[in-house]
Design an enzyme around this catalytic site. Structure first.
Site, PDB file in Angstrom:
ATOM      1  N   ASP A  21       0.807  -1.140  -0.070  1.00 43.88           N
ATOM      2  CA  ASP A  21      -0.045   0.007   0.023  1.00 43.88           C
ATOM      3  C   ASP A  21       0.863   1.484  -0.011  1.00 43.88           C
ATOM      4  O   ASP A  21       2.286   1.235  -0.581  1.00 43.88           O
ATOM      5  CB  ASP A  21      -1.027  -0.068   1.205  1.00 43.88           C
ATOM      6  CG  ASP A  21      -2.238   0.735   1.029  1.00 43.88           C
ATOM      7  OD1 ASP A  21      -2.048   1.911   0.236  1.00 43.88           O
ATOM      8  OD2 ASP A  21      -3.361   0.235   1.499  1.00 43.88           O
TER       9      ASP A  21
ATOM     10  N   HIS B  10       2.276   1.950  -3.069  1.00 40.48           N
ATOM     11  CA  HIS B  10       1.325   3.271  -3.942  1.00 40.48           C
ATOM     12  C   HIS B  10       1.746   4.671  -3.663  1.00 40.48           C
ATOM     13  O   HIS B  10       0.843   5.477  -3.821  1.00 40.48           O
ATOM     14  CB  HIS B  10      -0.136   2.907  -3.129  1.00 40.48           C
ATOM     15  CG  HIS B  10      -0.495   1.521  -3.307  1.00 40.48           C
ATOM     16  ND1 HIS B  10      -2.057   1.183  -2.949  1.00 40.48           N
ATOM     17  CD2 HIS B  10      -0.114   0.445  -4.056  1.00 40.48           C
ATOM     18  CE1 HIS B  10      -2.296  -0.050  -3.378  1.00 40.48           C
ATOM     19  NE2 HIS B  10      -1.127  -0.635  -3.881  1.00 40.48           N
TER      20      HIS B  10
END
Ligand code: NAG
Ligand code: NAG
Ligand code: NAG
Length: 385
Positions: free
Chosen positions: A211, A234
């Protein structure tokens, strides 16, 4: 020997306050075994109680070349001494089978939870391994409601069941020289998750997770981040902000000198429709991208697959955001996406000096809607808004 050397370095470099009165609490002296099998939770809890009760500046020591199996554990303050240090040279491992986690009355929201410990330093060459593959659900370590916190010195975090290092409700926090690693496909495993914190400094960290490498959420201000390697992951994200109509505020953020290797996003601000509050005075500088899908992205229409996100007249206001000296390559054509709403346009947006090419056969393009500001300097792709 290694211990002695590290301890000495630690004293000299990181803990100048150490005096003759410094007291050492070694978990092994409290019965911790460190063979990766025996449950060392109680020994750690006892060592912490005495560390926390010490009137002279204490150091709790977790020695090297051992693996300590720990159940979810709370390190509660306030403590008698400020400063207080935990030297993590050995490895901490969570029980590998989630069904054997003993959560007790406090639940299992965090594996290791430091609460209200002023002047806390976490330091050392150890690894904090959540072994979370089997359930990817909870936070690895949270430090909350504290001031003057330091985390660093080569510490490694990995395989959290969920977010790795949560910094919540902190005033003055320094994170430096930390490595965080989890597989690319592990869900919600943010590297560093910053919330409700002011005066936060994060530097010299290598973060690769499933993430956000670093996520900056509501209540964060005066944040300085530099010298970061991000990927997989991310990107460096502000948000998401304004979910469920929430009023969120983020301001005074500087992020510089970041390398993105195998990350999906680079510099990102994401807000939900219907939110309130602001994200402002945010400056990204000197980023280098390798095949990043969205190197530069502001998305005021953030939504996940589980939610309905109809357009709204209300949104988190985004203003005074700059992207300067952004170079490298994008794995997809859309190098710059600045997608703001008609009702609440983004203001004071600056893109200055950018050279980002598309890899493969794609053409580098950009997409901007409802953005006020300017693009200037050397611009590849040549953008305007
Ligand atoms: C956001 O942070 C501010 C300031 O810390 C706080 O007052 C507010 O309650 C927070 N908003 C939400 C929705 O939690
Ligand atoms: C944005 O920057 C301008 C110029 O520096 C300043 O006048 C303005 O107050 C800032 N706005 C916000 C919302 O920070
Ligand atoms: C901006 O967001 C809207 C709403 O999600 C979407 O329909 C549109 O395609 C987006 N535009 C760009 C440039 O990404």
């Amino acid at each position: 020997m290694r211990n002695t050397v590290n301890l000495l370095t630690f004293f000299l470099v990181c803990y100048p306050i150490v005096t003759a009165s410094t007291v050492v609490f070694n978990v092994v002296d409290y019965g911790a075994v460190g063979d990766g099998q025996a449950d060392d939770t109680d020994a750690f809890a006892r060592a912490w109680r005495e560390t926390c009760a010490s009137l002279s500046p204490p150091i709790m020591i977790i020695p090297s070349e051992r693996s300590f199996l720990i159940q979810p554990l709370r390190f509660m303050g306030p403590c008698e001494s400020n400063p207080l240090a935990v030297l993590i040279e050995g490895n901490l491992v969570a029980p590998i089978d989630p069904s054997t986690w003993k959560c007790g009355a406090n639940g299992c929201n965090q594996w290791l939870y430091f609460y209200r410990v002023e002047g806390l330093t976490l330091h050392g060459q150890g690894t904090i391994d959540g072994r979370g593959h089997q359930w990817w659900q909870n936070k690895l370590m949270e430090i909350s409601n504290s001031a003057n916190v330091r985390v660093g010195g080569g510490l490694r975090f990995g395989n959290s069941p969920m977010m790795h290092l949560v910094l919540h409700g902190l005033q003055s926090v320094f994170v430096s020289d930390v490595t965080i690693q989890a597989p690319e496909d592990s869900p919600n495993t943010d590297g560093i998750h910053l919330q409700d914190s002011t005066d936060a400094h994060i530097d010299s960290c290598a973060i690769g997770t499933g993430d956000d490498c670093i996520a900056i959420l509501n209540g964060s201000s005066n944040v300085r981040i530099t010298n970061i390697k991000c990927g997989p992951g991310h990107g460096i994200s502000i948000g998401s902000l304004g979910k469920n109509g929430q009023e969120d505020r983020v301001e005074d953020i500087r992020v510089s000198d970041v390398v993105f290797l195998g990350a999906t996003n680079g510099a990102r601000i994401k807000t939900w429709q219907g939110g309130r509050g602001y994200a402002r005075d945010i400056h990204f500088q000197r980023f280098w991208f390798q095949d990043t899908i969205n190197p530069i992205i502001i998305d005021q229409f953030y939504c996940n697959q589980l939610s309905q996100c109809p357009p709204s007249n209300s949104a988190v206001e985004i203003s005074n955001v700059s992207f300067k000296m952004m170079v490298g390559s994008s794995g997809r054509g859309n190098v710059v996406v600045l997608n703001c709403s008609e009702a609440v346009p983004c203001r004071g947006i600056v893109v200055e000096d950018m050279h980002i090419v598309a890899t493969g056969n794609t053409q580098a393009t950009y997409n901007c809607a409802n953005v006020l500001g300017r693009a200037q300097g050397h611009l590849v792709p040549e953008i305007a808004f």
